[in-house]
Design a protein around this motif. Structure first.
Motif, PDB file in Angstrom:
ATOM      1  N   LYS A 225       0.823  -1.217   0.000  1.00 45.06           N
ATOM      2  CA  LYS A 225       0.000   0.000   0.000  1.00 45.06           C
ATOM      3  C   LYS A 225       0.861   1.273   0.000  1.00 45.06           C
ATOM      4  CE  LYS A 225      -3.406   2.411   2.812  1.00 45.06           C
ATOM      5  NZ  LYS A 225      -3.901   2.569   4.162  1.00 45.06           N
ATOM      6  N   ILE A 226       1.894   1.291   0.852  1.00 40.96           N
ATOM      7  CA  ILE A 226       2.647   2.538   1.085  1.00 40.96           C
ATOM      8  C   ILE A 226       3.942   2.608   0.286  1.00 40.96           C
ATOM      9  CG2 ILE A 226       3.832   3.896   2.871  1.00 40.96           C
ATOM     10  CD1 ILE A 226       1.853   3.217   4.812  1.00 40.96           C
ATOM     11  N   GLY A 227       4.526   1.456  -0.017  1.00 41.52           N
ATOM     12  CA  GLY A 227       5.706   1.454  -0.894  1.00 41.52           C
ATOM     13  C   GLY A 227       7.032   1.173  -0.211  1.00 41.52           C
ATOM     14  N   LYS A 228       7.196   1.526   1.063  1.00 42.61           N
ATOM     15  CA  LYS A 228       8.498   1.294   1.725  1.00 42.61           C
ATOM     16  C   LYS A 228       8.356   1.432   3.242  1.00 42.61           C
ATOM     17  CE  LYS A 228       9.933   6.121   1.765  1.00 42.61           C
ATOM     18  NZ  LYS A 228      11.003   7.064   1.870  1.00 42.61           N
ATOM     19  N   ILE A 229       9.365   0.954   3.933  1.00 45.80           N
ATOM     20  CA  ILE A 229       9.486   1.244   5.374  1.00 45.80           C
ATOM     21  C   ILE A 229      10.933   1.678   5.601  1.00 45.80           C
ATOM     22  CG2 ILE A 229       9.466   0.270   7.710  1.00 45.80           C
ATOM     23  CD1 ILE A 229       7.258  -1.660   6.740  1.00 45.80           C
ATOM     24  N   ASP A 230      11.118   2.898   6.073  1.00 48.04           N
ATOM     25  CA  ASP A 230      12.478   3.411   6.324  1.00 48.04           C
ATOM     26  C   ASP A 230      12.974   3.011   7.705  1.00 48.04           C
ATOM     27  OD1 ASP A 230      12.761   5.140   3.896  1.00 48.04           O
ATOM     28  OD2 ASP A 230      11.007   6.121   4.802  1.00 48.04           O
ATOM     29  N   VAL A 231      12.047   3.008   8.665  1.00 50.75           N
ATOM     30  CA  VAL A 231      12.433   2.803  10.068  1.00 50.75           C
ATOM     31  C   VAL A 231      11.500   1.775  10.702  1.00 50.75           C
ATOM     32  CG1 VAL A 231      12.639   3.898  12.344  1.00 50.75           C
ATOM     33  CG2 VAL A 231      13.224   5.205  10.281  1.00 50.75           C
ATOM     34  N   LEU A 232      12.096   0.815  11.410  1.00 52.87           N
ATOM     35  CA  LEU A 232      11.315  -0.142  12.203  1.00 52.87           C
ATOM     36  C   LEU A 232      11.689   0.024  13.668  1.00 52.87           C
ATOM     37  CD1 LEU A 232       9.623  -2.732  12.748  1.00 52.87           C
ATOM     38  CD2 LEU A 232      11.706  -4.048  12.248  1.00 52.87           C
ATOM     39  N   ILE A 233      10.676   0.219  14.494  1.00 51.26           N
ATOM     40  CA  ILE A 233      10.909   0.318  15.949  1.00 51.26           C
ATOM     41  C   ILE A 233      10.154  -0.827  16.628  1.00 51.26           C
ATOM     42  CG2 ILE A 233      10.553   1.751  18.007  1.00 51.26           C
ATOM     43  CD1 ILE A 233      10.732   4.194  15.992  1.00 51.26           C
ATOM     44  N   ASN A 234      10.901  -1.728  17.239  1.00 50.74           N
ATOM     45  CA  ASN A 234      10.295  -2.908  17.879  1.00 50.74           C
ATOM     46  C   ASN A 234      10.059  -2.636  19.351  1.00 50.74           C
ATOM     47  OD1 ASN A 234      10.007  -5.091  15.887  1.00 50.74           O
ATOM     48  ND2 ASN A 234      12.217  -4.789  15.621  1.00 50.74           N
TER      49      ASN A 234
ATOM     50  N   ALA B 133      24.975  -4.345   7.798  1.00 52.08           N
ATOM     51  CA  ALA B 133      25.725  -3.117   7.514  1.00 52.08           C
ATOM     52  C   ALA B 133      26.241  -3.190   6.068  1.00 52.08           C
ATOM     53  CB  ALA B 133      26.904  -3.011   8.479  1.00 52.08           C
ATOM     54  N   PRO B 134      26.488  -2.075   5.401  1.00 53.00           N
ATOM     55  CA  PRO B 134      26.348  -0.722   5.936  1.00 53.00           C
ATOM     56  C   PRO B 134      24.978  -0.081   5.683  1.00 53.00           C
ATOM     57  CG  PRO B 134      27.450  -0.617   3.819  1.00 53.00           C
ATOM     58  CD  PRO B 134      27.167  -2.077   4.094  1.00 53.00           C
ATOM     59  N   GLU B 135      24.120  -0.740   4.886  1.00 56.87           N
ATOM     60  CA  GLU B 135      22.873  -0.048   4.503  1.00 56.87           C
ATOM     61  C   GLU B 135      21.899   0.104   5.671  1.00 56.87           C
ATOM     62  OE1 GLU B 135      23.968  -2.649   2.682  1.00 56.87           O
ATOM     63  OE2 GLU B 135      24.467  -1.767   0.719  1.00 56.87           O
TER      64      GLU B 135
ATOM     65  N   TYR C 146      12.763  -5.402   2.477  1.00 53.31           N
ATOM     66  CA  TYR C 146      12.382  -4.137   1.819  1.00 53.31           C
ATOM     67  C   TYR C 146      13.471  -3.079   2.022  1.00 53.31           C
ATOM     68  CZ  TYR C 146       7.851  -6.426   1.639  1.00 53.31           C
ATOM     69  OH  TYR C 146       6.840  -7.322   1.408  1.00 53.31           O
ATOM     70  N   MET C 147      14.083  -3.073   3.201  1.00 59.23           N
ATOM     71  CA  MET C 147      15.184  -2.126   3.461  1.00 59.23           C
ATOM     72  C   MET C 147      16.387  -2.464   2.580  1.00 59.23           C
ATOM     73  SD  MET C 147      15.024  -1.681   7.603  1.00 59.23           S
ATOM     74  CE  MET C 147      13.842  -0.559   8.367  1.00 59.23           C
ATOM     75  N   GLN C 148      16.634  -3.759   2.404  1.00 58.38           N
ATOM     76  CA  GLN C 148      17.764  -4.161   1.545  1.00 58.38           C
ATOM     77  C   GLN C 148      17.547  -3.685   0.116  1.00 58.38           C
ATOM     78  OE1 GLN C 148      17.699  -8.477   2.548  1.00 58.38           O
ATOM     79  NE2 GLN C 148      19.897  -8.223   2.840  1.00 58.38           N
ATOM     80  N   LYS C 149      16.307  -3.831  -0.351  1.00 56.58           N
ATOM     81  CA  LYS C 149      15.960  -3.402  -1.705  1.00 56.58           C
ATOM     82  C   LYS C 149      16.190  -1.895  -1.863  1.00 56.58           C
ATOM     83  CE  LYS C 149      12.250  -4.963  -4.692  1.00 56.58           C
ATOM     84  NZ  LYS C 149      10.832  -5.265  -4.630  1.00 56.58           N
ATOM     85  N   ALA C 150      15.817  -1.152  -0.810  1.00 56.27           N
ATOM     86  CA  ALA C 150      15.941   0.313  -0.839  1.00 56.27           C
ATOM     87  C   ALA C 150      17.371   0.762  -0.503  1.00 56.27           C
ATOM     88  CB  ALA C 150      14.962   0.936   0.152  1.00 56.27           C
TER      89      ALA C 150
END
Ligand code: NAP
Length: 247
Positions: free
Chosen positions: A77-86, A173-175, A125-129
């Motif tokens: 729906k949104i396209g990406k997630i930049d930050v995940l807070i658990n 790391a490093p992404e 998704y973070m790896q892709k971005a």
């Protein structure tokens, strides 16, 4: 002035209450688009979605399949997630000699595997971005010097989150930067589980008081944005001097 989380999509687990809720409100103030998360789609969570103009996912963090599905749907729906807070977590206490396997497994399923599941769901998704920041939430109880002999399963589950954080930081790391915050005693529903002895410990912190959730949220969001661009694999203790007080 541009807010430092402008344009960032921030997913916060356990944001229906407590530290997660404070973090969601603050992240919104700092310009982020927030994805809230709760175990059930409660009326208060629905209201929060409207108030913060946020999105929301519902799942039990201990259910790997449900977590993977919920994250996939929201990214579609949104396209990406930049930050995940658990942030989702539970506390429970059983005397060691009487503690059941169910007790240990429940704490591990939510506090440890919940973090594992969300990392597994979001990292691809973070790896892709080629970009991502993950902030896990442990506890001072996860550190040997401030371990709880009352709630051993909780302490051990929180120690495992610290170890996991370091391993994930090395692997991605490093992404992708991965850090963990270890709060001391915080004024949330969890405080209702403390007995008199725990309250005495809580007040023995150098600052002489417990934290408000927003004081933890500020540190979480520091680690969630590019102001902390040279920090990864670290544990930041936010305990008002409880560890140093040594009581
Ligand atoms: P809280 O007020 O009790 O909130 C816990 C949150 O986790 C709620 O949003 C809850 O959702 C969610 N949650 C619990 N089990 C879940 C599950 N199986 N699936 C999905 N969501 C689940 O707790 P808090 O005090 O804010 O604590 C947040 C984090 O900080 C926890 O990891 C905790 O261990 C850690 N921490 C807290 C303190 C403290 O003194 N408060 C100190 C150190 C560390 P529901 O509303 O649906 O139940």
């Amino acid at each position: 002035m541009k807010s430092f989380l402008e344009g960032k999509i921030v997913l916060i687990t356990g944001s229906s209450r407590g530290i997660g809720l404070s973090t969601a409100k603050l992240a919104t103030q700092y310009g982020a688009k927030v994805i809230l998360h709760g175990r059930t789609n409660s009326a208060s969570l629905k209201k929060l979605v409207r108030d913060l103009k946020a999105d929301c996912i519902i799942c039990d963090v201990s259910n790997q399949k449900d977590v993977l599905r919920a994250v996939k749907e929201i990214v579609n729906k949104i396209g990406k997630i930049d930050v995940l807070i658990n942030c989702a977590g539970i506390v429970a206490v059983e005397p060691f000699l009487k503690s059941s396997d169910d007790h240990w497994l429940e704490l591990f399923k939510v506090n440890f595997l919940g973090t594992v599941h969300f990392c597994q769901a979001v990292i691809p998704y973070m790896q892709k971005a080629k970009y991502g920041r993950i902030v896990n939430v442990s506890s001072v109880r996860g550190h040997p010097v401030t371990v709880s002999n009352r709630g051993m399963a909780y302490s051990v589950s929180k120690a495992s989150v610290i170890n996991l954080t370091a391993a994930l930081a090395k692997e991605y790391a490093p992404e992708i930067a991965v850090n963990v915050v270890s709060p001391g005693f915080v004024n949330t529903d969890m405080a209702k589980t403390w007995n008199e002895k725990v309250w005495q410990q809580a007040k023995s912190a150098l600052l002489g008081r417990i934290a408000e959730p927003t004081e933890i949220a500020e540190v979480i969001l520091f680690l969630a944005n590019d102001k902390s661009s040279f920090i990864t694999g670290q544990t930041i203790v936010v305990d008002g001097g409880y560890t140093l007080a040594g009581k």
